[in-house]
Design a protein around this motif. Structure first.
Motif, PDB file in Angstrom:
ATOM      1  N   ASN A  75      39.410  -7.597  22.657  1.00 36.69           N
ATOM      2  CA  ASN A  75      38.864  -6.587  23.145  1.00 36.69           C
ATOM      3  C   ASN A  75      39.067  -6.116  23.245  1.00 36.69           C
ATOM      4  N   GLY A  79      35.767  -2.791  21.963  1.00 38.93           N
ATOM      5  CA  GLY A  79      36.260  -1.771  23.220  1.00 38.93           C
ATOM      6  C   GLY A  79      35.909  -0.298  22.581  1.00 38.93           C
ATOM      7  N   ILE A  80      36.446  -0.824  21.070  1.00 39.14           N
ATOM      8  CA  ILE A  80      36.674   0.778  20.570  1.00 39.14           C
ATOM      9  C   ILE A  80      34.637   1.121  19.745  1.00 39.14           C
ATOM     10  N   ALA A  83      32.240   1.899  22.909  1.00 41.14           N
ATOM     11  CA  ALA A  83      32.891   3.536  23.122  1.00 41.14           C
ATOM     12  C   ALA A  83      31.764   3.899  22.204  1.00 41.14           C
ATOM     13  N   SER A  97      33.758  10.100  20.798  1.00 44.47           N
ATOM     14  CA  SER A  97      33.526   8.325  21.681  1.00 44.47           C
ATOM     15  C   SER A  97      34.484   8.028  21.286  1.00 44.47           C
ATOM     16  N   PHE A  98      35.684   7.881  20.025  1.00 43.62           N
ATOM     17  CA  PHE A  98      36.622   7.518  20.434  1.00 43.62           C
ATOM     18  C   PHE A  98      37.715   7.769  21.020  1.00 43.62           C
ATOM     19  N   LEU A 101      35.921   8.774  25.259  1.00 44.94           N
ATOM     20  CA  LEU A 101      35.422   7.334  26.299  1.00 44.94           C
ATOM     21  C   LEU A 101      36.070   6.210  25.363  1.00 44.94           C
ATOM     22  N   TRP A 102      36.323   6.047  24.170  1.00 47.68           N
ATOM     23  CA  TRP A 102      37.669   4.874  24.664  1.00 47.68           C
ATOM     24  C   TRP A 102      38.660   5.131  24.687  1.00 47.68           C
ATOM     25  N   MET A 103      39.602   6.624  24.725  1.00 40.88           N
ATOM     26  CA  MET A 103      40.932   6.792  24.716  1.00 40.88           C
ATOM     27  C   MET A 103      41.349   7.201  26.424  1.00 40.88           C
ATOM     28  N   GLN A 105      39.068   7.570  28.513  1.00 35.18           N
ATOM     29  CA  GLN A 105      37.567   7.005  29.331  1.00 35.18           C
ATOM     30  C   GLN A 105      37.035   8.007  30.388  1.00 35.18           C
TER      31      GLN A 105
END
Length: 123
Positions: A75, A79-80, A83, A97-98, A101-103, A105
């Motif tokens: 996951n 998830g990366i 994103a 995005s990293f 959208l990942w770190m 959100q």
């Protein structure tokens, strides 16, 4: 003395619950707009697990790949990828995005949803 510790434990649990609910509401508000930009109903953002299912579809993955988010370690990696792919669909770079959208959100989803980014469905 133990009664004081029980009270503190209950207070901490209550404040964590309220914080989690606030973050979930913010997340739903941000994702609602992303769903409408992608052509889905915003009401889908309210329903837990279903909202992630459609977020995976918006990113361009098969909806079945949502199951990867329930497997430990996988996951994290998926998830990366999710994103980055979601950012690509809205015209954002991989680095953007990293980080957003990942770190971070909620911030990234608000920027995608309420900013000038437009959704492009790629085959």
């Amino acid at each position: 003395m133990p009664d004081d510790l029980d009270f503190l434990s209950e207070a901490a649990t209550g404040s964590l619950s309220v914080t989690a609910i606030i973050f979930y509401i913010l997340w739903v508000v941000a994702v609602w707009k992303i769903f409408t930009k992608a052509g889905y109903s915003g009401f889908l953002a309210i329903i837990p697990i279903v909202n992630v299912f459609f977020l995976v579809k918006i990113a361009g993955f098969s909806a079945w790949m949502t199951l990867l988010l329930f497997i430990p370690i996988v996951n994290f990696i998926f998830g990366i990828f999710l994103a980055i792919r979601l950012g690509e669909r809205f015209g954002k770079s991989g680095v953007w995005s990293f980080f957003l959208l990942w770190m971070f959100q909620i911030i990234g989803f608000f920027i995608l949803g309420y900013g000038s980014a437009t959704y492009t469905k790629k085959s």
